[in-house]
Design a protein around this motif. Structure first.
Motif, PDB file in Angstrom:
ATOM      1  N   ALA A  65       0.899  -1.005   0.037  1.00  0.00           N
ATOM      2  CA  ALA A  65      -0.101  -0.191  -0.053  1.00  0.00           C
ATOM      3  C   ALA A  65       0.842   1.220  -0.227  1.00  0.00           C
ATOM      4  O   ALA A  65       0.437   2.387  -0.695  1.00  0.00           O
ATOM      5  N   LEU A  66       1.912   1.190   0.870  1.00  0.00           N
ATOM      6  CA  LEU A  66       2.831   2.519   0.830  1.00  0.00           C
ATOM      7  C   LEU A  66       3.698   2.574  -0.437  1.00  0.00           C
ATOM      8  O   LEU A  66       3.538   3.951  -1.026  1.00  0.00           O
ATOM      9  N   TRP A  67       4.121   1.495  -1.219  1.00  0.00           N
ATOM     10  CA  TRP A  67       4.612   1.857  -2.586  1.00  0.00           C
ATOM     11  C   TRP A  67       3.433   2.499  -3.455  1.00  0.00           C
ATOM     12  O   TRP A  67       3.485   3.403  -4.452  1.00  0.00           O
ATOM     13  N   GLY A  68       2.406   2.098  -3.394  1.00  0.00           N
ATOM     14  CA  GLY A  68       1.333   2.373  -4.304  1.00  0.00           C
ATOM     15  C   GLY A  68       0.780   3.884  -4.022  1.00  0.00           C
ATOM     16  O   GLY A  68       0.380   4.417  -4.908  1.00  0.00           O
ATOM     17  N   SER A  69       1.142   4.454  -2.947  1.00  0.00           N
ATOM     18  CA  SER A  69       0.917   5.793  -2.622  1.00  0.00           C
ATOM     19  C   SER A  69       1.786   6.614  -3.651  1.00  0.00           C
ATOM     20  O   SER A  69       1.487   7.844  -4.010  1.00  0.00           O
ATOM     21  N   GLY A  70       2.826   6.169  -4.105  1.00  0.00           N
ATOM     22  CA  GLY A  70       3.739   7.073  -5.040  1.00  0.00           C
ATOM     23  C   GLY A  70       4.568   8.006  -4.464  1.00  0.00           C
ATOM     24  O   GLY A  70       5.474   8.564  -5.067  1.00  0.00           O
ATOM     25  N   ASN A  71       4.525   8.038  -3.225  1.00  0.00           N
ATOM     26  CA  ASN A  71       5.254   8.895  -2.288  1.00  0.00           C
ATOM     27  C   ASN A  71       6.667   8.565  -2.279  1.00  0.00           C
ATOM     28  O   ASN A  71       6.725   7.369  -1.762  1.00  0.00           O
ATOM     29  N   HIS A  72       7.800   9.031  -2.483  1.00  0.00           N
ATOM     30  CA  HIS A  72       9.241   8.805  -1.956  1.00  0.00           C
ATOM     31  C   HIS A  72       9.329   8.234  -0.913  1.00  0.00           C
ATOM     32  O   HIS A  72       9.940   7.008  -0.900  1.00  0.00           O
ATOM     33  N   ASP A  73       9.150   8.929   0.058  1.00  0.00           N
ATOM     34  CA  ASP A  73       9.368   8.487   1.567  1.00  0.00           C
ATOM     35  C   ASP A  73       8.765   7.249   1.927  1.00  0.00           C
ATOM     36  O   ASP A  73       9.128   6.269   2.361  1.00  0.00           O
ATOM     37  N   ALA A  74       7.381   7.186   1.462  1.00  0.00           N
ATOM     38  CA  ALA A  74       6.675   6.033   1.832  1.00  0.00           C
ATOM     39  C   ALA A  74       7.201   4.663   1.030  1.00  0.00           C
ATOM     40  O   ALA A  74       7.122   3.609   1.448  1.00  0.00           O
ATOM     41  N   ARG A  75       7.762   4.946  -0.111  1.00  0.00           N
ATOM     42  CA  ARG A  75       8.203   3.957  -1.023  1.00  0.00           C
ATOM     43  C   ARG A  75       9.386   3.407  -0.187  1.00  0.00           C
ATOM     44  O   ARG A  75       9.774   2.095  -0.419  1.00  0.00           O
ATOM     45  N   VAL A  76      10.445   4.140   0.392  1.00  0.00           N
ATOM     46  CA  VAL A  76      11.569   3.906   0.998  1.00  0.00           C
ATOM     47  C   VAL A  76      11.084   3.134   2.183  1.00  0.00           C
ATOM     48  O   VAL A  76      11.620   2.032   2.378  1.00  0.00           O
ATOM     49  N   LEU A  77      10.222   3.523   2.958  1.00  0.00           N
ATOM     50  CA  LEU A  77       9.858   2.688   3.889  1.00  0.00           C
ATOM     51  C   LEU A  77       9.156   1.319   3.399  1.00  0.00           C
ATOM     52  O   LEU A  77       9.346   0.505   4.281  1.00  0.00           O
ATOM     53  N   ALA A  78       8.355   1.273   2.376  1.00  0.00           N
ATOM     54  CA  ALA A  78       7.648   0.045   1.938  1.00  0.00           C
ATOM     55  C   ALA A  78       8.912  -0.801   1.925  1.00  0.00           C
ATOM     56  O   ALA A  78       8.795  -2.139   2.179  1.00  0.00           O
ATOM     57  N   CYS A  79      10.233  -0.487   1.171  1.00  0.00           N
ATOM     58  CA  CYS A  79      11.280  -1.556   1.222  1.00  0.00           C
ATOM     59  C   CYS A  79      11.748  -2.072   2.582  1.00  0.00           C
ATOM     60  O   CYS A  79      12.341  -2.935   2.514  1.00  0.00           O
ATOM     61  N   ALA A 107      17.295   1.240  -2.011  1.00  0.00           N
ATOM     62  CA  ALA A 107      16.414   0.649  -0.876  1.00  0.00           C
ATOM     63  C   ALA A 107      15.780  -0.588  -1.592  1.00  0.00           C
ATOM     64  O   ALA A 107      15.703  -1.798  -0.899  1.00  0.00           O
ATOM     65  N   LEU A 108      15.255  -0.481  -2.967  1.00  0.00           N
ATOM     66  CA  LEU A 108      14.750  -1.511  -3.626  1.00  0.00           C
ATOM     67  C   LEU A 108      15.872  -2.816  -3.950  1.00  0.00           C
ATOM     68  O   LEU A 108      15.417  -4.064  -3.733  1.00  0.00           O
ATOM     69  N   ALA A 109      17.018  -2.324  -4.228  1.00  0.00           N
ATOM     70  CA  ALA A 109      18.009  -3.434  -4.394  1.00  0.00           C
ATOM     71  C   ALA A 109      18.356  -4.160  -3.336  1.00  0.00           C
ATOM     72  O   ALA A 109      18.351  -5.431  -3.243  1.00  0.00           O
ATOM     73  N   GLY A 110      18.289  -3.810  -1.991  1.00  0.00           N
ATOM     74  CA  GLY A 110      18.631  -4.209  -0.670  1.00  0.00           C
ATOM     75  C   GLY A 110      17.345  -5.131  -0.344  1.00  0.00           C
ATOM     76  O   GLY A 110      17.619  -6.285   0.028  1.00  0.00           O
ATOM     77  N   LEU A 111      16.402  -4.637  -0.583  1.00  0.00           N
ATOM     78  CA  LEU A 111      15.124  -5.735  -0.408  1.00  0.00           C
ATOM     79  C   LEU A 111      15.135  -6.805  -1.333  1.00  0.00           C
ATOM     80  O   LEU A 111      14.954  -8.099  -0.865  1.00  0.00           O
ATOM     81  N   ALA A 112      15.341  -6.448  -2.694  1.00  0.00           N
ATOM     82  CA  ALA A 112      15.463  -7.657  -3.893  1.00  0.00           C
ATOM     83  C   ALA A 112      16.383  -8.692  -3.552  1.00  0.00           C
ATOM     84  O   ALA A 112      16.430  -9.797  -3.716  1.00  0.00           O
ATOM     85  N   ALA A 113      17.635  -8.123  -2.715  1.00  0.00           N
ATOM     86  CA  ALA A 113      18.645  -9.214  -2.399  1.00  0.00           C
ATOM     87  C   ALA A 113      18.302  -9.933  -1.477  1.00  0.00           C
ATOM     88  O   ALA A 113      19.042 -11.153  -1.393  1.00  0.00           O
ATOM     89  N   LYS A 114      17.406  -9.974  -0.878  1.00  0.00           N
ATOM     90  CA  LYS A 114      16.900 -10.637   0.531  1.00  0.00           C
ATOM     91  C   LYS A 114      15.703 -11.575  -0.020  1.00  0.00           C
ATOM     92  O   LYS A 114      15.338 -12.649   0.661  1.00  0.00           O
ATOM     93  N   THR A 115      15.526 -11.494  -1.229  1.00  0.00           N
ATOM     94  CA  THR A 115      14.069 -12.242  -1.835  1.00  0.00           C
ATOM     95  C   THR A 115      14.624 -13.616  -2.423  1.00  0.00           C
ATOM     96  O   THR A 115      15.830 -13.619  -2.735  1.00  0.00           O
ATOM     97  N   PRO A 116      13.944 -14.684  -2.528  1.00  0.00           N
ATOM     98  CA  PRO A 116      14.172 -15.963  -3.510  1.00  0.00           C
ATOM     99  C   PRO A 116      14.655 -15.528  -4.767  1.00  0.00           C
ATOM    100  O   PRO A 116      15.195 -16.352  -5.459  1.00  0.00           O
ATOM    101  N   HIS A 117      14.284 -14.376  -5.402  1.00  0.00           N
ATOM    102  CA  HIS A 117      14.564 -14.002  -6.638  1.00  0.00           C
ATOM    103  C   HIS A 117      15.678 -13.077  -6.968  1.00  0.00           C
ATOM    104  O   HIS A 117      15.863 -12.704  -7.989  1.00  0.00           O
ATOM    105  N   ALA A 118      16.565 -13.092  -5.908  1.00  0.00           N
ATOM    106  CA  ALA A 118      17.868 -12.397  -5.824  1.00  0.00           C
ATOM    107  C   ALA A 118      18.641 -12.611  -7.100  1.00  0.00           C
ATOM    108  O   ALA A 118      19.008 -11.677  -7.973  1.00  0.00           O
ATOM    109  N   GLU A 119      19.023 -13.918  -7.522  1.00  0.00           N
ATOM    110  CA  GLU A 119      19.939 -14.159  -8.593  1.00  0.00           C
ATOM    111  C   GLU A 119      19.329 -13.800  -9.926  1.00  0.00           C
ATOM    112  O   GLU A 119      20.072 -13.286 -10.963  1.00  0.00           O
TER     113      GLU A 119
END
Length: 243
Positions: A65-79, A107-119
């Motif tokens: 929901a935070l990412w969907g807001s489009g707000n920069h700070d909210a998207r960083v928090l979403a990650c 921020a997104l790269a850091g999140l993506a690296a923790k997912t099963p889809h990182a590689e």
């Protein structure tokens, strides 16, 4: 459950956005703008975001929901609060298409690296012609390199050659992130340090336009040596600037 903890877990997206708006400052908005962040943003400090992160904890529904807001700070928090195990390839790709500055990209790269889809995202995104998606891909590589994991050194060796071959023809910000990835690989182990330092010599100076900031792209070989010396002397890593 305490009232405070219950309150944050029951907060609606609009209430979290109100909290973010209250934490934002004109000075932070001015600084973030110099670093390429565009409106809408509140200008929330990372200290304030960190406190909210601790209160919200991991909450994937809130993150979406935070990412969907489009707000920069909210998207960083979403990650920060997204559940890496629940992030789908579709979500990662969709979010990557919204990237427009290095702060959110990191921020997104850091999140993506923790997912099963990182590689898989690393492989795909580093081939992108988009400056920001490409940067996110190389950011994943950096995160994987610095993580305390069982990933063998052999995984990183081929990426060193890719960096040497591709870095000078890559998009502006991607060059900086590729240089960072080379450093991250170099400080992972003694063997990789030797390979990365030799590669940095072949790469030479990496030129990056950092806009209206005082950020610079470090000499990878010198930074690897400096960091390893610091590890040896202090036994703990030296934190780098976010630039």
């Amino acid at each position: 459950m305490t009232q405070a903890r219950k309150g944050i877990n029951c907060m609606k997206t609009h209430e979290i956005l109100e909290r973010l708006a209250a934490e934002g400052t004109a000075q932070n908005r001015k600084v973030y703008a110099r670093h390429g962040v565009a409106l809408p943003m509140y200008g929330v400090s990372y200290g304030a975001l960190g406190k909210l992160r601790k209160q919200i904890k991991t909450n994937h529904q809130v993150a979406v929901a935070l990412w969907g807001s489009g707000n920069h700070d909210a998207r960083v928090l979403a990650c920060m609060v997204a559940d890496p195990e629940k992030m789908t390839v579709g979500q990662l790709n969709a979010w990557s298409k919204d990237l427009a500055n290095y702060v959110l990209t990191d921020a997104l790269a850091g999140l993506a690296a923790k997912t099963p889809h990182a590689e898989s995202r690393l492989t795909l995104w580093t081939k992108s012609q988009s400056e920001w998606i490409s940067s996110a891909g190389w950011g994943i590589l950096s995160s994987l390199a610095v993580a305390e994991s069982s990933t063998p050194d052999a995984f990183f060796v081929p990426w060193i050659d890719v960096i040497v071959t591709k870095i000078h023809g890559a998009p502006n910000r991607s060059r900086h992130t590729m240089n960072n990835a080379l450093i991250a690989i170099g400080v992972r182990s003694t063997d990789l340090a030797a390979l990365a330092t030799e590669a940095a010599g072949r790469v030479g100076v990496v030129t990056v336009d950092h806009g209206e900031t005082n950020c610079t792209t470090p000499d990878a070989a010198a930074y690897i040596r400096k960091t390893l010396d610091h590890y040896a002397a202090k036994g703990k890593p030296k934190k780098r600037k976010r630039c």
